[in-house]
Each structure stands twice: as C-alpha cells, then as structure tokens.
Design an enzyme around this catalytic site. Structure first.
Site, PDB file in Angstrom:
ATOM      1  NE  ARG A  30     -43.940 -40.244   0.005  1.00  0.00           N
ATOM      2  CZ  ARG A  30     -44.684 -41.351   0.100  1.00  0.00           C
ATOM      3  NH1 ARG A  30     -44.889 -41.920   1.270  1.00  0.00           N
ATOM      4  NH2 ARG A  30     -45.219 -41.904  -0.982  1.00  0.00           N
ATOM      5  CG  ASP A  31     -43.504 -36.386   9.705  1.00  0.00           C
ATOM      6  OD1 ASP A  31     -44.454 -36.174  10.471  1.00  0.00           O
ATOM      7  OD2 ASP A  31     -42.345 -35.958   9.922  1.00  0.00           O
ATOM      8  CB  ILE A  32     -40.188 -32.906   7.146  1.00  0.00           C
ATOM      9  CG1 ILE A  32     -39.027 -32.346   6.345  1.00  0.00           C
ATOM     10  CG2 ILE A  32     -40.075 -32.554   8.623  1.00  0.00           C
ATOM     11  CD1 ILE A  32     -39.061 -30.825   6.224  1.00  0.00           C
ATOM     12  CG  ASN A  88     -48.875 -37.167  18.780  1.00  0.00           C
ATOM     13  OD1 ASN A  88     -49.135 -38.219  19.350  1.00  0.00           O
ATOM     14  ND2 ASN A  88     -47.869 -37.040  17.951  1.00  0.00           N
ATOM     15  CB  VAL A  97     -47.632 -29.073  13.715  1.00  0.00           C
ATOM     16  CG1 VAL A  97     -48.335 -28.190  12.688  1.00  0.00           C
ATOM     17  CG2 VAL A  97     -46.137 -29.149  13.419  1.00  0.00           C
ATOM     18  CG  HIS A 101     -50.833 -33.453  12.513  1.00  0.00           C
ATOM     19  ND1 HIS A 101     -50.863 -32.284  13.229  1.00  0.00           N
ATOM     20  CD2 HIS A 101     -49.898 -34.232  13.111  1.00  0.00           C
ATOM     21  CE1 HIS A 101     -49.976 -32.345  14.215  1.00  0.00           C
ATOM     22  NE2 HIS A 101     -49.385 -33.524  14.172  1.00  0.00           N
TER      23      HIS A 101
HETATM   24  P1  5GP Z   1     -46.972 -33.720  16.111  1.00  0.00           P
HETATM   25  O1  5GP Z   1     -45.902 -33.978  17.101  1.00  0.00           O
HETATM   26  O2  5GP Z   1     -47.501 -32.301  16.170  1.00  0.00           O
HETATM   27  O3  5GP Z   1     -48.066 -34.746  16.172  1.00  0.00           O
HETATM   28  O4  5GP Z   1     -46.307 -33.960  14.713  1.00  0.00           O
HETATM   29  C1  5GP Z   1     -45.917 -32.962  13.824  1.00  0.00           C
HETATM   30  C2  5GP Z   1     -45.222 -33.650  12.680  1.00  0.00           C
HETATM   31  O5  5GP Z   1     -45.058 -32.711  11.636  1.00  0.00           O
HETATM   32  C3  5GP Z   1     -43.831 -34.180  13.035  1.00  0.00           C
HETATM   33  O6  5GP Z   1     -43.780 -35.580  12.807  1.00  0.00           O
HETATM   34  C4  5GP Z   1     -42.909 -33.399  12.102  1.00  0.00           C
HETATM   35  O7  5GP Z   1     -41.839 -34.187  11.615  1.00  0.00           O
HETATM   36  C5  5GP Z   1     -43.834 -32.947  11.000  1.00  0.00           C
HETATM   37  N1  5GP Z   1     -43.459 -31.705  10.376  1.00  0.00           N
HETATM   38  C6  5GP Z   1     -43.142 -30.530  11.019  1.00  0.00           C
HETATM   39  N2  5GP Z   1     -42.855 -29.566  10.130  1.00  0.00           N
HETATM   40  C7  5GP Z   1     -42.995 -30.129   8.894  1.00  0.00           C
HETATM   41  C8  5GP Z   1     -42.821 -29.618   7.574  1.00  0.00           C
HETATM   42  O8  5GP Z   1     -42.488 -28.462   7.338  1.00  0.00           O
HETATM   43  N3  5GP Z   1     -43.066 -30.488   6.548  1.00  0.00           N
HETATM   44  C9  5GP Z   1     -43.433 -31.782   6.758  1.00  0.00           C
HETATM   45  N4  5GP Z   1     -43.633 -32.540   5.663  1.00  0.00           N
HETATM   46  N5  5GP Z   1     -43.602 -32.287   8.001  1.00  0.00           N
HETATM   47  C10 5GP Z   1     -43.379 -31.480   9.049  1.00  0.00           C
END
Ligand code: 5GP
Ligand code: ZN
Length: 115
Positions: A30-32, A88, A97, A101
């Site tokens: 799950r997303d944080i 993304n 990140v 994903h």
């Molecule tokens: P991006 O913007 O790279 O597509 O999305 C990265 C996602 O990773 C974001 O929605 C963010 O909330 C999530 N995220 C970042 N760090 C962590 C973490 O330590 N744990 C979890 N579960 N999600 C994370």
C-alpha cells in the site's frame, strides 16, 4: 537489489510496509500516502529504475505487473467499478521514486482528467 533504493528495501523487508502480495517476480504494497481508498504500488522485484530502462528481456515482468494489478483490483473489491493504473516516468511524468512501479488507484470515481 540497488543500494539506497527505498523500494528494493521494502521488497527485501528491510523497511516496513503493508505488503499485500509477493511472488518471485513482483511485490505489491500500500502507498504510504494514498490518494484514494485503494492505492497500491506494484513493483518488479528486480531493480529497474523506470520505463526508460526497460528492455525486451523484461516483458515477462511488465506483463506480470499488469495481471497482478487485475487480480489485486478484484481482491480489493474495485474490479467491477473500475480503477486507474498509472506509471509515472521521469521528471515531467512526476516520478519521484526511481524503481519502476505501477499505481493501482480506485475505490472512488477519479476526479482529475489525465494531464
Ligand atoms: P511516483 O511519484 O514516483 O510515481 O510515486 C512514488 C509513490 O511512492 C508515492 O505515491 C509515494 O507516496 C510512495 N512512497 C514513497 N515512499 C514510500 C514508502 O516508504 N513506503 C510506501 N509504502 N510508499 C512510499
Ligand atoms: Zn530498487
């Protein structure tokens, strides 16, 4: 595994997360910071930084990410009403990140148009 990659550490269990699925190829947790009632991230266990870094050898992995997204959508009870899958990519894509994903987002009607 790539050093200093937060998702590699989550996959390895070195950083806590709410994992909902894991097999030899992919992990889902799950997303944080969820943006909807269901917000799950589906990631390859292999460190691939982004779509820009994919090769044809990774096609089995990327295919698996999609079929697991479908299964988890059903498991989360959002298969029927539908959901959104987002990857993304790079700075303009909003990627923060740099471990590939797939966002599985649902449980409400999406409010924002793409872009
Ligand atoms: P991006 O913007 O790279 O597509 O999305 C990265 C996602 O990773 C974001 O929605 C963010 O909330 C999530 N995220 C970042 N760090 C962590 C973490 O330590 N744990 C979890 N579960 N999600 C994370
Ligand atoms: Zn990684």
């Amino acid at each position: 595994m790539s050093e200093n990659c937060i998702f590699c550490k989550i996959i390895a269990g070195e950083i806590p997360s709410e994992k909902i699925y894991q097999d030899d190829t992919v992990t889902a947790f799950r997303d944080i910071h969820p943006v909807a009632p269901t917000h799950v991230l589906i990631v390859p266990n292999k460190h691939i930084a982004s779509v820009n870094d994919l090769t044809e050898e990774d096609e089995q992995i990327t295919g698996r990410m999609l079929t697991i997204a479908q299964k988890l959508a059903v498991q989360e009870g959002i298969g029927g009403n539908g959901y959104r899958l987002i990857v993304n990519t790079g700075p303009h894509g909003g990627q923060v990140v740099f471990h590939l994903h797939l966002h599985l987002i649902g449980g409400q009607k999406m409010r924002h148009p793409m872009g």
